[in-house]
Scaffold this active site. Structure first.
Site, PDB file in Angstrom:
ATOM      1  N   TYR A  72     -31.481 -12.300 -48.686  1.00  0.00           N
ATOM      2  CA  TYR A  72     -31.758 -11.599 -49.981  1.00  0.00           C
ATOM      3  C   TYR A  72     -32.162  -9.967 -49.655  1.00  0.00           C
ATOM      4  CZ  TYR A  72     -33.803  -9.761 -54.198  1.00  0.00           C
ATOM      5  OH  TYR A  72     -34.154  -8.949 -55.369  1.00  0.00           O
ATOM      6  N   SER A 121     -34.422  -3.481 -53.781  1.00  0.00           N
ATOM      7  CA  SER A 121     -35.533  -4.120 -53.841  1.00  0.00           C
ATOM      8  C   SER A 121     -36.478  -3.682 -52.859  1.00  0.00           C
ATOM      9  CB  SER A 121     -35.540  -5.654 -53.625  1.00  0.00           C
ATOM     10  OG  SER A 121     -36.507  -6.411 -53.402  1.00  0.00           O
TER      11      SER A 121
END
Ligand SMILES: NC(=O)c1ccc[n+]([C@@H]2O[C@H](COP(=O)([O-])OP(=O)(O)OC[C@H]3O[C@@H](n4cnc5c(N)ncnc54)[C@H](OP(=O)(O)O)[C@@H]3O)[C@@H](O)[C@H]2O)c1
Length: 306
Positions: A198, A185
């Site tokens: 995350y 990401s």
């Protein structure tokens, strides 16, 4: 002394120019591949008969499953909800003519890999897309206020990538051919507050992927990590699409043009531009409460579900 100082500054200047030149080359490669598809259509299929996609029941994973089947590969879909998998499998078989196998598995558990290994036995796997991932909080949230799903997050975002790679890479190594796409990401590219676990889990994926590519490049295996920013999927509560927020289909189609670009890519040109822009902003600005509030407002105004 003055001469030495002058030479030092010339050296630093040349170094800075070199760094920018390298960045420009990377950028022009992206622009080139964005407008001209240079990979032959048979390239992905030439990796092997089957592609395995984790988290294939929705969003980006579902889009990879359809696109790889359209490009002539048979696909193995691994995900959590059996009904979704069955529906997608039927649609892929019907629209593309490719064969589909489904495996129901929950990647928040770590005892699923023997079952997956048995189901994959005997298949010539050319492509692995390590896509499955979970985001504990869609809206920015402090670590202590985030749902306590630490072990699940580690299994889903980290263990899945390592274990699936371990299962499949050895067969690729013996065939001296294969492509592994690891979906990280954009928030992995620097520490992203209010998404700490995350962001850190996705940074692991980047480091693991790049180290592995250095190890296995000479053995004919392509390992690439993708670091997209916003893609409109259930994970992002179907964030409104715009120039930056891509649909999953748009993102996947474009990202597959970049498989030969190197060990890391944002997967689409606009996210590469966003990445360069974010790099110019000092971290204290990004980390400021004003920026975080603006980001929160943007998310709230651009989703229909909250
Ligand atoms: N969307 C973005 O903006 C974005 C940006 C950067 C990176 N990413 C990364 O891209 C990947 C895909 O994201 P996405 O937005 O497509 O996600 P998504 O919309 O949440 O879809 C994820 C798929 O994975 C499955 N899944 C989730 N948890 C699972 C588990 N524990 N075990 C098995 N399957 C599971 C889901 O299963 P069900 O069908 O049962 O729900 C669903 O089919 C993730 O790794 C994410 O971190 C996404």
């Amino acid at each position: 002394m003055e001469v030495a100082l002058e030479q030092f500054f010339i050296f630093v200047g040349l170094l800075a120019c070199l760094v920018y030149l390298v960045k420009c080359v990377r950028f022009s490669k992206c622009i080139f591949l964005h407008f001209w598809k240079v990979l032959p259509r048979s390239f992905l299929k030439s990796m092997g008969q089957w592609a395995v996609i984790t988290g294939a029941g929705d969003g980006i994973g579902k889009a990879y499953s359809f696109e790889l089947a359209r490009q002539g590969l048979n696909v193995v879909l691994i995900s959590r909800t059996l009904k979704k998998l069955q529906a997608i499998a039927a649609e892929i078989e019907c629209t593309t003519g490719s064969s589909v196998k489904i495996i129901q598995a929950d990647f928040t558990k770590d005892n699923i890999y023997e079952h997956i290994r048995e189901k994959l036995e005997g298949l010539e796997i050319g492509i692995l897309v390590n896509n499955v991932g979970m985001l504990p909080n869609f809206l920015p949230s402090h670590f202590l206020d985030t749902p306590d799903e630490i072990q699940s997050l580690i299994h889903c975002n980290i263990t899945s990538v390592v274990k699936m790679t371990q299962l499949i890479l050895k067969h690729m190594e013996s065939r001296r051919k294969g492509l592994i796409l690891n979906i990280s990401s954009g928030v992995a590219l620097f520490p992203w507050p209010l998404y700490s676990t995350y962001s850190a889990s996705k940074a692991f994926v980047c480091t693991f992927s790049k180290a592995l590519q250095a190890e296995y490049k000479r053995k004919g295996i392509i390992i690439q990590v993708l670091t997209p920013y916003a893609v409109s999927t259930p994970m992002t509560k179907y964030l409104n699409t715009n120039m930056v927020t891509k649909t999953a289909d748009e993102f996947v189609k474009e990202s597959l043009n970049y498989v030969m670009i190197g060990d890391e890519t944002c997967g689409c040109l606009i996210h590469e531009i966003l990445r360069s822009f974010l790099n110019l902003i000092p971290s204290w600005v990004l980390y400021s409460s004003t920026f975080q509030k603006k980001y929160m407002d943007y998310l709230k105004h651009n989703t229909n579900t909250i």
